[in-house]
Design an enzyme around this catalytic site. Structure first.
Site, PDB file in Angstrom:
ATOM      1  N   GLU A 265      38.933  75.815   7.572  1.00  0.00           N
ATOM      2  CA  GLU A 265      39.989  74.866   7.947  1.00  0.00           C
ATOM      3  C   GLU A 265      40.389  73.996   6.756  1.00  0.00           C
ATOM      4  OE1 GLU A 265      41.555  75.332  10.568  1.00  0.00           O
ATOM      5  OE2 GLU A 265      40.206  76.045  12.115  1.00  0.00           O
TER       6      GLU A 265
ATOM      7  N   HIS B 151      42.775  75.917   4.839  1.00  0.00           N
ATOM      8  CA  HIS B 151      44.087  75.905   5.495  1.00  0.00           C
ATOM      9  C   HIS B 151      44.807  74.589   5.199  1.00  0.00           C
ATOM     10  CE1 HIS B 151      42.557  78.952   8.738  1.00  0.00           C
ATOM     11  NE2 HIS B 151      42.569  79.459   7.518  1.00  0.00           N
TER      12      HIS B 151
ATOM     13  N   GLU C 131      43.845  81.296  13.298  1.00  0.00           N
ATOM     14  CA  GLU C 131      43.542  80.477  14.478  1.00  0.00           C
ATOM     15  C   GLU C 131      43.092  81.371  15.629  1.00  0.00           C
ATOM     16  OE1 GLU C 131      43.350  77.370  13.907  1.00  0.00           O
ATOM     17  OE2 GLU C 131      44.608  77.231  12.149  1.00  0.00           O
TER      18      GLU C 131
ATOM     19  N   HIS D   8      39.514  82.415  14.931  1.00  0.00           N
ATOM     20  CA  HIS D   8      38.593  81.300  15.190  1.00  0.00           C
ATOM     21  C   HIS D   8      38.367  81.118  16.696  1.00  0.00           C
ATOM     22  CE1 HIS D   8      39.775  79.317  11.104  1.00  0.00           C
ATOM     23  NE2 HIS D   8      39.084  80.431  10.965  1.00  0.00           N
TER      24      HIS D   8
END
Length: 189
Positions: free
Chosen positions: A64, A67, A165, A168
């Site tokens: 993350e 990202h 996403e 995840h």
């Protein structure tokens, strides 16, 4: 804990200056369902999660942050050549007045990041369901951002983030099942 490679996880290209799109991307930079909130949430939750799931939270939190770096790069590239008039037209004049073109953790509406975005209940299954929801909200936001731009280069990077996403979310779903199975296993002391 980390080894930093001085490159983005996925290339970020933009084909034009677009301060309005940069403003919209700030939702994923400093918003409630954005990358910073997710990274901090998972790093925080790892302290009250069973040992077999800690690595998953740590790994996804680390990703993350990568990202977040991609989103920051997008915002920077979309605004670096913008004039003050373009920033004003995009609704970024208040941001410019406070920060020039520097990035600041706020959402697309200009609301500053807050620790209230970082959810942690202390119950592993409740926290993992929160994480699944966070990933699904981020996936939806990325789809809407893709729909809001005609820049195919930018869409490419946003599609990459949307797909991560999904991955995840799937990993967190697997973790829920691992914990449920573990809970139902007979314990012999």
């Amino acid at each position: 804990m980390w080894v930093y490679e001085k490159k983005l996880q996925y290339p970020v290209r933009v084909s034009k200056c677009d301060p309005h799109m940069a403003k919209l991307l700030m939702e994923q930079y400093g918003g409630a369902d954005g990358e910073l909130a997710a990274a901090l949430r998972y790093l925080n939750q790892r302290y009250t999660i069973p040992d077999k799931i800690i690595g998953l939270l740590n790994d996804i939190a680390t990703e993350e942050f990568s990202h977040l770096e991609m989103i920051a790069t997008m915002i920077y590239k979309l605004t670096k050549d913008a004039t003050i008039e373009q920033l004003e037209l995009a609704g970024l004049d208040a941001h410019y007045a406070a920060h020039d073109k520097a990035l600041f953790y706020n959402n697309a509406a200009g609301v500053p990041f807050t620790a209230t975005y970082i959810q942690a209940k202390g119950d592993p299954i409740a926290d993992l369901y929160e994480d699944i929801a966070a990933e699904e909200k981020a996936r939806a936001t990325y789809q809407w951002l893709i729909d809001l731009t005609d820049d195919v280069d930018l869409q490419d990077s946003l599609k990459f983030l949307r797909e991560r996403e999904i991955v995840h979310s799937l990993r967190f779903r697997e973790a829920v099942e691992i914990l449920k199975d573990d809970r139902e296993t007979k314990k012999i002391f």
